[in-house]
Design a protein around this motif. Structure first.
Motif, PDB file in Angstrom:
ATOM      1  N   MET A   1       0.814  -1.207   0.000  1.00 10.93           N
ATOM      2  CA  MET A   1       0.000   0.000   0.000  1.00 10.93           C
ATOM      3  C   MET A   1       0.851   1.261   0.000  1.00 10.93           C
ATOM      4  N   LYS A   2       1.971   1.245   0.751  1.00 11.16           N
ATOM      5  CA  LYS A   2       2.828   2.415   0.789  1.00 11.16           C
ATOM      6  C   LYS A   2       3.429   2.692  -0.578  1.00 11.16           C
ATOM      7  N   ILE A   3       3.817   1.625  -1.285  1.00 13.19           N
ATOM      8  CA  ILE A   3       4.390   1.811  -2.622  1.00 13.19           C
ATOM      9  C   ILE A   3       3.350   2.416  -3.546  1.00 13.19           C
ATOM     10  N   PHE A   4       2.126   1.907  -3.489  1.00  8.71           N
ATOM     11  CA  PHE A   4       1.054   2.440  -4.327  1.00  8.71           C
ATOM     12  C   PHE A   4       0.794   3.906  -3.998  1.00  8.71           C
ATOM     13  N   ALA A   5       0.778   4.243  -2.694  1.00  9.08           N
ATOM     14  CA  ALA A   5       0.529   5.619  -2.276  1.00  9.08           C
ATOM     15  C   ALA A   5       1.632   6.549  -2.774  1.00  9.08           C
TER      16      ALA A   5
ATOM     17  N   LEU B   1       3.600  10.601  -6.634  1.00  7.73           N
ATOM     18  CA  LEU B   1       4.444  11.048  -7.739  1.00  7.73           C
ATOM     19  C   LEU B   1       3.585  11.509  -8.907  1.00  7.73           C
ATOM     20  N   PHE B   2       2.544  10.747  -9.221  1.00  5.95           N
ATOM     21  CA  PHE B   2       1.631  11.132 -10.296  1.00  5.95           C
ATOM     22  C   PHE B   2       0.980  12.485  -9.994  1.00  5.95           C
ATOM     23  N   ALA B   3       0.456  12.645  -8.760  1.00  8.49           N
ATOM     24  CA  ALA B   3      -0.207  13.895  -8.387  1.00  8.49           C
ATOM     25  C   ALA B   3       0.767  15.066  -8.434  1.00  8.49           C
ATOM     26  N   THR B   4       2.000  14.840  -8.007  1.00 12.15           N
ATOM     27  CA  THR B   4       3.007  15.899  -8.004  1.00 12.15           C
ATOM     28  C   THR B   4       3.357  16.314  -9.436  1.00 12.15           C
ATOM     29  N   ILE B   5       3.481  15.357 -10.319  1.00 13.64           N
ATOM     30  CA  ILE B   5       3.731  15.667 -11.737  1.00 13.64           C
ATOM     31  C   ILE B   5       2.579  16.479 -12.316  1.00 13.64           C
ATOM     32  N   VAL B   6       1.356  16.093 -11.967  1.00 16.32           N
ATOM     33  CA  VAL B   6       0.182  16.837 -12.425  1.00 16.32           C
ATOM     34  C   VAL B   6       0.232  18.282 -11.939  1.00 16.32           C
ATOM     35  N   ILE B   7       0.576  18.469 -10.663  1.00 18.13           N
ATOM     36  CA  ILE B   7       0.624  19.812 -10.093  1.00 18.13           C
ATOM     37  C   ILE B   7       1.668  20.667 -10.797  1.00 18.13           C
ATOM     38  N   PHE B   8       2.858  20.132 -11.000  1.00 14.94           N
ATOM     39  CA  PHE B   8       3.908  20.907 -11.659  1.00 14.94           C
ATOM     40  C   PHE B   8       3.579  21.166 -13.119  1.00 14.94           C
ATOM     41  N   SER B   9       2.975  20.196 -13.781  1.00 17.43           N
ATOM     42  CA  SER B   9       2.579  20.392 -15.176  1.00 17.43           C
ATOM     43  C   SER B   9       1.511  21.473 -15.286  1.00 17.43           C
TER      44      SER B   9
ATOM     45  N   ILE C   1      -5.764  20.274 -12.017  1.00 14.69           N
ATOM     46  CA  ILE C   1      -5.281  19.535 -10.844  1.00 14.69           C
ATOM     47  C   ILE C   1      -6.424  18.776 -10.190  1.00 14.69           C
ATOM     48  N   ARG C   2      -7.535  19.466  -9.992  1.00 15.72           N
ATOM     49  CA  ARG C   2      -8.679  18.835  -9.315  1.00 15.72           C
ATOM     50  C   ARG C   2      -9.230  17.644 -10.101  1.00 15.72           C
ATOM     51  N   LEU C   3      -9.349  17.786 -11.417  1.00 16.90           N
ATOM     52  CA  LEU C   3      -9.956  16.722 -12.225  1.00 16.90           C
ATOM     53  C   LEU C   3      -9.012  15.552 -12.449  1.00 16.90           C
ATOM     54  N   THR C   4      -7.732  15.845 -12.692  1.00 15.07           N
ATOM     55  CA  THR C   4      -6.809  14.755 -13.037  1.00 15.07           C
ATOM     56  C   THR C   4      -6.260  14.032 -11.808  1.00 15.07           C
ATOM     57  N   THR C   5      -6.396  14.628 -10.638  1.00 15.94           N
ATOM     58  CA  THR C   5      -6.008  13.917  -9.415  1.00 15.94           C
ATOM     59  C   THR C   5      -7.228  13.324  -8.710  1.00 15.94           C
ATOM     60  N   PHE C   6      -8.389  13.480  -9.318  1.00 19.06           N
ATOM     61  CA  PHE C   6      -9.606  12.783  -8.900  1.00 19.06           C
ATOM     62  C   PHE C   6     -10.039  13.109  -7.470  1.00 19.06           C
ATOM     63  N   PHE C   7      -9.894  14.378  -7.077  1.00 13.93           N
ATOM     64  CA  PHE C   7     -10.505  14.744  -5.804  1.00 13.93           C
ATOM     65  C   PHE C   7     -11.720  15.628  -6.069  1.00 13.93           C
ATOM     66  N   SER C   8     -12.732  15.452  -5.242  1.00 14.62           N
ATOM     67  CA  SER C   8     -13.944  16.255  -5.350  1.00 14.62           C
ATOM     68  C   SER C   8     -14.104  17.065  -4.072  1.00 14.62           C
ATOM     69  N   VAL C   9     -15.024  18.009  -4.098  1.00 20.01           N
ATOM     70  CA  VAL C   9     -15.183  18.932  -2.976  1.00 20.01           C
ATOM     71  C   VAL C   9     -16.642  18.968  -2.531  1.00 20.01           C
TER      72      VAL C   9
ATOM     73  N   TYR D   1      -3.208  14.580   0.336  1.00 20.81           N
ATOM     74  CA  TYR D   1      -1.928  14.876  -0.310  1.00 20.81           C
ATOM     75  C   TYR D   1      -0.987  15.444   0.744  1.00 20.81           C
ATOM     76  N   ASN D   2       0.093  14.704   1.007  1.00 20.32           N
ATOM     77  CA  ASN D   2       1.057  15.117   2.026  1.00 20.32           C
ATOM     78  C   ASN D   2       2.453  15.045   1.431  1.00 20.32           C
ATOM     79  N   VAL D   3       3.015  16.208   1.136  1.00 26.17           N
ATOM     80  CA  VAL D   3       4.298  16.249   0.437  1.00 26.17           C
ATOM     81  C   VAL D   3       5.433  15.724   1.315  1.00 26.17           C
ATOM     82  N   LYS D   4       5.309  15.866   2.634  1.00 21.96           N
ATOM     83  CA  LYS D   4       6.376  15.418   3.526  1.00 21.96           C
ATOM     84  C   LYS D   4       6.405  13.897   3.657  1.00 21.96           C
ATOM     85  N   GLU D   5       5.250  13.267   3.516  1.00 21.49           N
ATOM     86  CA  GLU D   5       5.179  11.814   3.651  1.00 21.49           C
ATOM     87  C   GLU D   5       5.072  11.108   2.304  1.00 21.49           C
ATOM     88  N   PHE D   6       5.185  11.871   1.215  1.00 18.50           N
ATOM     89  CA  PHE D   6       5.102  11.307  -0.137  1.00 18.50           C
ATOM     90  C   PHE D   6       3.832  10.470  -0.299  1.00 18.50           C
ATOM     91  N   TYR D   7       2.723  11.076   0.100  1.00 12.76           N
ATOM     92  CA  TYR D   7       1.474  10.320   0.142  1.00 12.76           C
ATOM     93  C   TYR D   7       0.377  11.074  -0.600  1.00 12.76           C
TER      94      TYR D   7
END
Length: 232
Positions: free
Chosen positions: A1-5, A10-18, A43-51, A180-186
């Motif tokens: 699970m940690k590897i998947f997270a 990494l995917f979400a971070t690439i999306v954010i920078f892109s 960012i919101r649509l491609t990282t699949f979070f809703s509000v 999304y937690n940048v310090k825990e790479f999660y």
């Protein structure tokens, strides 16, 4: 699970920078604030979070004050309001290559907390943005707090609000560090709760309103977790 997270992070971070790169390009092509809004929606649509929103935005609001847990917080705020936000951030962030450009182009406001000269410039810059009908948007904690307890609020928010007698609207973001937690790479997709609190007009005669506001925002946060197990 940690590897998947971490792969998801990494995917979400690439999306954010892109998306930030796209925002910088679009800034020269479309009127403000659309470049940032488009970037935030990507960012919101491609990282699949809703509000999920509770409460309503005050159309008279001139300042938004938010608690801060995650790098998602800006994207969340930009997608739930149509208003032209001007973010107040630490001066050193403006000096970071690439990221600093994403702050400078839309004329966000840099502040150096320990400098009296910088605080005077903060007031001048805030007046300039308010005259352009932009909304001063701040994380009064000054940095991320991912443990569920809000840090003491910095005085800059009160100074600006008191000076111009602003309509202030507090907004509570619920557990964004859980997604999304940048310090825990999660990272994991999910539904994020946003709570608009009642707005008020800043009163400089009330010396404790900012500290009292932190207590009120923390109570809203704690009550939401207590009453809604899906946010825990």
């Amino acid at each position: 699970m940690k590897i998947f997270a971490r792969i998801s992070w990494l995917f979400a971070t690439i999306v954010i920078f892109s998306s930030l790169t796209l925002m910088i390009v679009l800034y020269y092509l479309v009127p403000r604030p659309y470049s940032r809004k488009i970037s935030a929606w990507i960012i919101r649509l491609t990282t699949f979070f809703s509000v999920d929103i509770k409460g309503k935005e005050d159309p008279k609001a001139q300042m938004f004050l938010l608690n801060h847990q995650s790098d998602l917080d800006i994207a969340i705020m930009e997608t739930i309001t149509k208003k032209d936000l001007t973010w107040v951030a630490k001066k050193e962030l403006f000096a970071i290559p690439f990221f600093g450009l994403a702050l400078r182009l839309p004329e966000d406001i840099a502040v150096e907390r320990e400098s009296k000269t910088s605080l005077l410039k903060l007031l001048k810059d805030a007046k300039n943005r308010l005259d352009k009908d932009r909304i001063i948007t701040m994380f009064p904690e000054g940095t991320r707090s991912s443990k569920g307890k809000m840090l003491p609020f910095k005085s800059g928010a009160k100074m600006v609000a008191d000076k111009f007698k602003l309509h202030v609207q507090p907004i509570v973001l619920i557990q964004t560090a859980k997604y999304y937690n940048v310090k825990e790479f999660y990272y994991k997709p999910g539904r994020i709760k946003v709570i608009y609190m009642d707005s008020f007009v800043a009163d400089r005669s009330d010396k404790d309103w900012l500290n009292d506001l932190r207590v009120k925002m923390q109570k809203v946060y704690d009550d939401e977790l207590a009453n809604n197990t899906s946010n825990r």
